[in-house]
Design a protein around this motif. Structure first.
Motif, short mmCIF file in Angstrom:
data_model
loop_
_atom_site.label_atom_id
_atom_site.label_comp_id
_atom_site.label_asym_id
_atom_site.label_seq_id
_atom_site.Cartn_x
_atom_site.Cartn_y
_atom_site.Cartn_z
N GLY A 1 18.25 2.22 15.14
CA GLY A 1 18.22 3.30 16.11
C GLY A 1 17.47 2.85 17.35
N ASP A 2 16.46 3.65 17.76
CA ASP A 2 15.68 3.29 18.94
C ASP A 2 14.43 2.50 18.59
OD1 ASP A 2 14.31 5.30 17.71
OD2 ASP A 2 14.02 6.53 19.51
N ARG A 3 14.28 2.14 17.33
CA ARG A 3 13.12 1.35 16.91
C ARG A 3 13.46 -0.13 16.92
NH1 ARG A 3 9.68 4.55 12.26
NH2 ARG A 3 9.67 6.59 13.30
N LEU A 4 12.60 -0.89 17.54
CA LEU A 4 12.80 -2.34 17.64
C LEU A 4 11.74 -3.02 16.77
CD1 LEU A 4 13.41 -2.69 21.49
CD2 LEU A 4 15.10 -2.39 19.66
N PHE A 5 12.18 -3.58 15.65
CA PHE A 5 11.27 -4.26 14.74
C PHE A 5 10.91 -5.63 15.32
CE2 PHE A 5 13.86 -1.51 11.88
CZ PHE A 5 12.85 -0.60 11.60
N ARG A 6 9.68 -6.06 15.06
CA ARG A 6 9.16 -7.24 15.73
C ARG A 6 8.58 -8.24 14.75
NH1 ARG A 6 6.37 -3.61 20.54
NH2 ARG A 6 8.08 -2.11 20.54
N THR A 7 8.09 -9.33 15.28
CA THR A 7 7.58 -10.43 14.45
C THR A 7 6.28 -10.07 13.74
OG1 THR A 7 6.50 -11.30 16.42
CG2 THR A 7 8.65 -12.25 15.83
N ALA A 8 5.55 -9.09 14.25
CA ALA A 8 4.30 -8.65 13.62
C ALA A 8 4.46 -7.22 13.13
CB ALA A 8 3.13 -8.74 14.60
N PRO A 9 3.88 -6.87 11.98
CA PRO A 9 4.04 -5.53 11.43
C PRO A 9 3.26 -4.48 12.21
CG PRO A 9 2.52 -6.79 10.08
CD PRO A 9 3.07 -7.74 11.09
N SER A 10 3.77 -3.24 12.14
CA SER A 10 3.13 -2.12 12.81
C SER A 10 3.25 -0.88 11.93
CB SER A 10 3.80 -1.86 14.16
OG SER A 10 3.22 -0.75 14.81
N ALA A 11 2.17 -0.15 11.76
CA ALA A 11 2.20 1.06 10.92
C ALA A 11 3.21 2.05 11.48
CB ALA A 11 0.80 1.70 10.90
N PHE B 1 -6.09 -1.75 15.30
CA PHE B 1 -6.83 -3.00 15.34
C PHE B 1 -6.23 -4.04 14.40
CE2 PHE B 1 -10.11 -0.29 17.28
CZ PHE B 1 -10.44 -1.07 18.37
N MET B 2 -5.74 -3.61 13.24
CA MET B 2 -5.07 -4.53 12.34
C MET B 2 -3.87 -5.17 13.04
SD MET B 2 -4.87 -2.39 8.80
CE MET B 2 -6.31 -1.60 8.09
N GLU B 3 -3.10 -4.35 13.74
CA GLU B 3 -1.88 -4.85 14.38
C GLU B 3 -2.19 -5.90 15.44
OE1 GLU B 3 1.94 -3.15 16.91
OE2 GLU B 3 0.91 -1.84 15.47
N SER B 4 -3.24 -5.68 16.22
CA SER B 4 -3.57 -6.68 17.24
C SER B 4 -3.93 -8.01 16.59
CB SER B 4 -4.72 -6.18 18.11
OG SER B 4 -5.94 -6.08 17.39
N ALA B 5 -4.57 -7.97 15.41
CA ALA B 5 -4.91 -9.20 14.70
C ALA B 5 -3.66 -9.89 14.17
CB ALA B 5 -5.87 -8.90 13.56
N HIS B 6 -2.69 -9.12 13.67
CA HIS B 6 -1.41 -9.71 13.23
C HIS B 6 -0.76 -10.47 14.39
CE1 HIS B 6 -1.83 -7.45 9.61
NE2 HIS B 6 -1.35 -6.31 10.07
#
Length: 246
Positions: free
Chosen positions: A99-109, A192-197
């Protein structure tokens, strides 16, 4: 001061999850921020599509992990534009869509992706020195401000001089209202976890391109936010990393 009086410890307690309080953690009354940020009037530099993957000649993951160190000494050699493109893609490149979500190389909650990427380019082939913003949807750099910002960023980062010698400085900000309406106070942990990923992906990709880098979490918040011209409330700097050739 007792440990329980520290703001950090109070936050950990108040953002903890219990079975009885799980539903209360969400904050549906908060207005969610737009999922993407762009600067439509900025000059744009598209990053090459071949950045979206490792070539057979590049080191395998085990070698990259063994090589990774926090490097604070850089040569004067510039980073190639293609190498920068690969490093940028490794941090937040789009790998799939639903849909309108773009999955990326790093995980995001919740696939909410609150992190924005800015780059202070200082020594990259074919790119003028200056401040850039990553347009994730198009894998393009938006040119926001000309000039070498290394000395300003160095001062804002407690005078850590290696930053001014790097080829590029990555600066990550958080748009808090992408995540907090769904996850409440707990969402700040996720941000903050996501920025570290993202940062670890950047560091490994740098190793794959004969470069290395060093993350920086010590900076004067207001000064970094002023450099980026963000308000420090709805969007704020949360992490920095210097990257340069070995």
């Amino acid at each position: 001061m007792a440990s329980g009086d520290m703001v950090s410890m109070q936050f950990m307690q108040k953002s903890s999850i219990s079975r009885n309080g799980l539903k209360a953690e969400r904050s549906p009354m908060l207005k969610a921020a737009p999922p993407f940020k762009t600067y439509p009037d900025a000059q744009r530099f598209n990053l090459p599509e071949k950045s979206s993957g490792f070539t057979p000649q590049e080191p395998d993951l085990n070698k990259l992990l063994k090589k990774r160190r926090s490097g604070r000494v850089y040569s004067k050699a510039p980073i190639a534009f293609d190498s920068l493109a690969h490093i940028v893609w490794a941090g937040q490149g789009v790998t799939a869509a639903a849909g309108d979500r773009l999955f990326r190389t790093a995980p995001s909650a919740g696939a909410l992706y609150p992190i924005e990427t800015y780059l202070s380019v200082q020594n990259v082939d074919t790119l003028s020195p200056g401040l850039y913003h990553l347009d994730v949807t198009n894998l393009a750099l938006e040119y926001l401000q000309e000039g070498h910002l290394g000395s300003q960023i160095t001062r804002a980062c407690l005078d850590q001089t290696f930053l001014s010698q790097a080829a590029v400085i990555f600066i990550w900000t958080a748009v808090f209202m992408r995540t907090l309406p769904r996850y409440g106070d707990r969402g700040l942990r996720f941000i903050f976890m996501e920025s570290a990923h993202i940062c670890q992906n950047i560091l490994l990709a740098a190793e794959a391109n004969d470069a290395w880098g060093c993350p920086v979490a010590a900076f004067f918040d207001a000064e970094m936010n002023d450099i980026l011209k963000i308000d420090g409330v709805h969007e704020a700097t949360i992490y920095v990393a210097a990257i340069g050739k070995r």
